[in-house]
Design an enzyme around this catalytic site. Structure first.
Site, PDB file in Angstrom:
ATOM      1  N   TYR A   1       0.782  -1.171  -0.114  1.00 11.21           N
ATOM      2  CA  TYR A   1       0.045   0.100   0.096  1.00 11.21           C
ATOM      3  C   TYR A   1       0.926   1.350  -0.033  1.00 11.21           C
ATOM      4  CZ  TYR A   1      -3.513  -3.275   0.941  1.00 11.21           C
ATOM      5  OH  TYR A   1      -4.554  -4.270   1.108  1.00 11.21           O
TER       6      TYR A   1
ATOM      7  N   PRO B   1     -11.591  -1.226  -2.101  1.00  6.62           N
ATOM      8  CA  PRO B   1     -12.917  -2.029  -2.736  1.00  6.62           C
ATOM      9  C   PRO B   1     -14.129  -1.356  -2.586  1.00  6.62           C
ATOM     10  CG  PRO B   1     -11.388  -3.072  -1.152  1.00  6.62           C
ATOM     11  CD  PRO B   1     -11.124  -1.858  -1.235  1.00  6.62           C
TER      12      PRO B   1
ATOM     13  N   HIS C   1      -7.989   0.213   1.917  1.00  6.22           N
ATOM     14  CA  HIS C   1      -8.001  -1.102   2.273  1.00  6.22           C
ATOM     15  C   HIS C   1      -6.502  -1.130   3.352  1.00  6.22           C
ATOM     16  CE1 HIS C   1      -7.785  -5.081   1.916  1.00  6.22           C
ATOM     17  NE2 HIS C   1      -8.202  -5.135   0.551  1.00  6.22           N
TER      18      HIS C   1
ATOM     19  N   SER D   1      -5.628 -15.442   4.716  1.00 11.06           N
ATOM     20  CA  SER D   1      -5.427 -14.691   6.010  1.00 11.06           C
ATOM     21  C   SER D   1      -4.477 -15.283   6.790  1.00 11.06           C
ATOM     22  CB  SER D   1      -6.705 -14.719   6.841  1.00 11.06           C
ATOM     23  OG  SER D   1      -6.669 -14.288   8.012  1.00 11.06           O
TER      24      SER D   1
ATOM     25  N   SER E   1     -10.085 -12.826  -4.730  1.00  9.71           N
ATOM     26  CA  SER E   1     -10.427 -12.985  -3.432  1.00  9.71           C
ATOM     27  C   SER E   1     -11.782 -13.520  -3.226  1.00  9.71           C
ATOM     28  CB  SER E   1     -10.018 -11.958  -2.432  1.00  9.71           C
ATOM     29  OG  SER E   1     -10.874 -10.856  -2.824  1.00  9.71           O
ATOM     30  N   GLN E   2     -11.942 -14.273  -2.079  1.00 17.80           N
ATOM     31  CA  GLN E   2     -13.320 -14.650  -1.670  1.00 17.80           C
ATOM     32  C   GLN E   2     -13.830 -13.718  -0.384  1.00 17.80           C
ATOM     33  OE1 GLN E   2     -15.944 -18.235   0.400  1.00 17.80           O
ATOM     34  NE2 GLN E   2     -13.711 -18.727   0.021  1.00 17.80           N
TER      35      GLN E   2
END
Length: 620
Positions: free
Chosen positions: A59, A72, A317, A433, A554-555
């Protein structure tokens, strides 16, 4: 290093691979072990040796604008609003829920989460939950930074910033003199804003557009803004606010999906809007003529409520992953749906002073910059090719009946869909994660495995790629001539099982802390810090290919009928988030129109075909 080579094999040429193999061999002898020891020593001295490396790489060092490229957007189930009172009441209830959550955080009673699978019950780090409210990203000339809340100062006055018609208002929601505002009092303040903003005689300066600029440009404009004390105070109020509440106008139908025949993405409408249109609203606001100036993209949580009942959020994010945001908003929404709406009788509490409207001092050079930012952001929004696609033939119930993890299954479908289009696989990112570790965020599940490639090739036997790069056209013509079958159904199933087993191994490695991307990043940074420069391993062509994620996925699992989407992370790539439900899967697919080789709807169609043939392969 052996895992790194394993990652490279399916996505690079043999020539590149052999060259990198020699570099890896040399690095493993020297200086690899010394750099590894440097990281081991760092681990002993710090809470999380990787956190700042990861945060900066992911980032703070990235100069791209936040909307589309980083932030997002999430769409939550639309509401039914018939009057402006409905808008204010719903917004007041959301704010009231956020204040309750803030009290829970301040009390230290936030329930400890634990791992639900793979070495169950390990405690998960909760740090990112405490960064959601009152935080903000700050632009920097060299590198961005974060403004984080002071968790010790629990008696501080609390406020939110409300954006309406590009005007900004500060609403104090908790203070010593007044205590915490009730839902009715918040409602009254919001109703004032909704009636005041449209009546103001002139358009406000579109300062919010500056936050949509490339980061280094915004950093310079930020410094110019701070030359005036009034602007300093405004920015401090924005940074310290719990959240930004954006009261929006609806987007025009131009943002609706450009779907493929038979697609079901437009099944869920609010008036003339489809879900793709709603997603555009959350991700970027629709441009300078719509709501993009009604934002402050640096703010961690921007809750967006539109006058037609569409709502959701855009979030910065860097402070937390999607899971923390999703859980908070769905929890608040469930509480709201349990309580009846009060009868609005037109009489609202008037004892509070009206909210303060923020006034900006805009120097002439900044006025020019705002006009340039306006043109630039509109161009970037025009370039975003975005498509919300609901696959409704089956969902996770069928997938589980095949004895496969839904996430593993969908990741393989994403690989197959890409292969069907292009005839090869590319570096793929899926977030995993790492919250089992203090300050852990994510590592990268690399789904483009050799096993996935072999299975995809077999599934496409005789097809050839549907869309090829110019240089591949001759190969494509040759591959189309091959029409005989090499693999029978049982062999294809076996190849699928092998690919699924490998995908599961990579996933488990990552969540248990044995992924390769974080250690590779550490070795790269250690190389610079210890040796004074990057080792050849990190300037090698293969390293660049491995870290150019042409498929970023990504889920984002939601319990409500919600979904989250984002733009691609590279100009010629795809973004694809997914939310598996029992009997359907929601995909948010993104690409850029300027990349002539990509198309969000074409990829969605390839996904549909892939999921269909996977069902035919695995059912019964």
């Amino acid at each position: 290093m052996s895992e790194y080579l394993r990652v490279l094999k399916p996505i690079v040429t043999t020539q590149h691979y052999e060259r990198t193999k020699n570099i890896v061999k040399q690095f493993s002898a020297h200086p690899g072990p010394k750099l590894h020891q440097y990281l081991v020593d760092k681990r002993e001295a710090e809470d999380n040796w990787a956190y700042n490396y990861w945060l900066n790489d992911m980032y703070m060092d990235i100069p791209l604008p936040l909307p589309i490229n980083s932030n997002p957007g999430m769409v939550l189930p639309p509401r039914k609003f018939t009057t402006v009172h409905d808008v204010a009441r719903f917004a007041a209830r959301i704010i009231d829920g956020i204040l309750e959550h803030k009290e829970l955080l301040d009390s230290g009673n936030l329930p400890q989460e634990r791992a639900a699978s793979r070495e169950k019950n390990q405690p998960l780090c909760m740090a990112q939950y405490y960064r959601l409210l009152g935080s903000c990203r700050r632009p920097g000339i060299e590198q961005d930074s974060q403004f984080l809340p002071d968790l010790q100062n629990k008696n501080e006055t609390q406020h939110i910033i409300v954006c309406c018609r590009n005007q900004m208002y500060c609403v104090v929601v908790k203070a010593d003199q007044i205590g915490k505002l009730s839902e009715d009092e918040i409602f009254s303040q919001l109703l004032y804003i909704l009636s005041d903003a449209p009546c103001l005689p002139k358009l406000p300066p579109m300062v919010g557009l500056l936050t949509a600029e490339p980061r280094r440009l915004w950093a310079k404009d930020h410094e110019t803004l701070l030359l005036d004390a009034q602007n300093c105070r405004n920015i401090e109020l924005i940074e310290k606010s719990l959240i930004l509440l954006c009261l929006d106008e609806l987007l025009p139908p131009a943002f609706n999906a450009r779907g493929f025949h038979g697609a079901s993405s437009s099944a869920h409408f609010t008036g003339d809007r489809d879900e793709t249109n709603m997603a555009h609203e959350m991700i970027h606001g629709g441009g300078s003529e719509c709501n993009t100036a009604n934002r402050w993209f640096d703010k961690t949580m921007q809750i967006i409520i539109c006058n037609d009942g569409t709502w959701g959020l855009c979030y910065e994010h860097s402070t937390s992953e999607g899971i923390a945001v999703v859980l908070l908003l769905e929890q608040i929404l469930n509480k709201i749906d349990e309580i009846p709406s009060p009868e609005e009788n037109g009489i609202t509490p008037q004892h509070l002073p009206p909210p303060e409207r923020l006034e900006w001092i805009i120097r002439p050079e900044l006025e020019k910059r705002i006009q340039q930012a306006r043109r630039d952001v509109d161009k970037r929004i025009e370039d975003l090719d975005f498509y919300v696609y609901r696959y409704q033939a089956y969902g996770k119930n069928f997938i589980k009946s095949c004895k496969v993890s839904p996430d593993v299954y969908i990741q393989l479908a994403l690989q197959l869909a890409y292969y069907k289009l292009y005839g090869f696989l590319v570096s793929t990112y899926e977030s995993a994660s790492t919250r089992r570790f203090l300050l852990g965020r994510v590592d990268c599940i690399r789904s483009a495995s050799s096993e996935a490639l072999e299975w995809a090739k077999a599934m496409c036997q005789g097809e050839g790629a549907n869309v090829a790069l110019e240089s591949d056209k001759e190969d494509e013509e040759n591959s189309r001539k091959v029409s005989f079958s090499i693999y029978n159904k049982e062999q294809l199933r076996e190849l699928f099982r092998t690919a699924a087993t490998r995908q599961t191994e990579i996933m488990v490695q990552n969540i248990l802390g044995n992924g390769i991307d974080i250690p590779l990043l550490g070795l790269r940074e250690a190389s610079r810090e210890v040796e004074g420069d990057f080792h050849e391993l990190f300037t090698d062509e293969c390293y660049k290919i491995a870290n150019c994620f042409l498929l970023s996925t990504s889920q984002v699992a939601c319990t409500t009928n919600s979904f989250m989407g984002y733009g691609p992370v590279t100009p010629r790539g795809y973004g694809c988030s997914y939310n598996p439900h029992p009997n359907e899967i929601i995909f948010c697919v993104s690409a850029f129109y300027s990349a002539d080789i990509t198309s969000a709807t074409r990829y969605a169609k390839s996904l549909q075909d892939s999921l269909d043939i996977m069902r035919d392969l695995l059912e019964n």
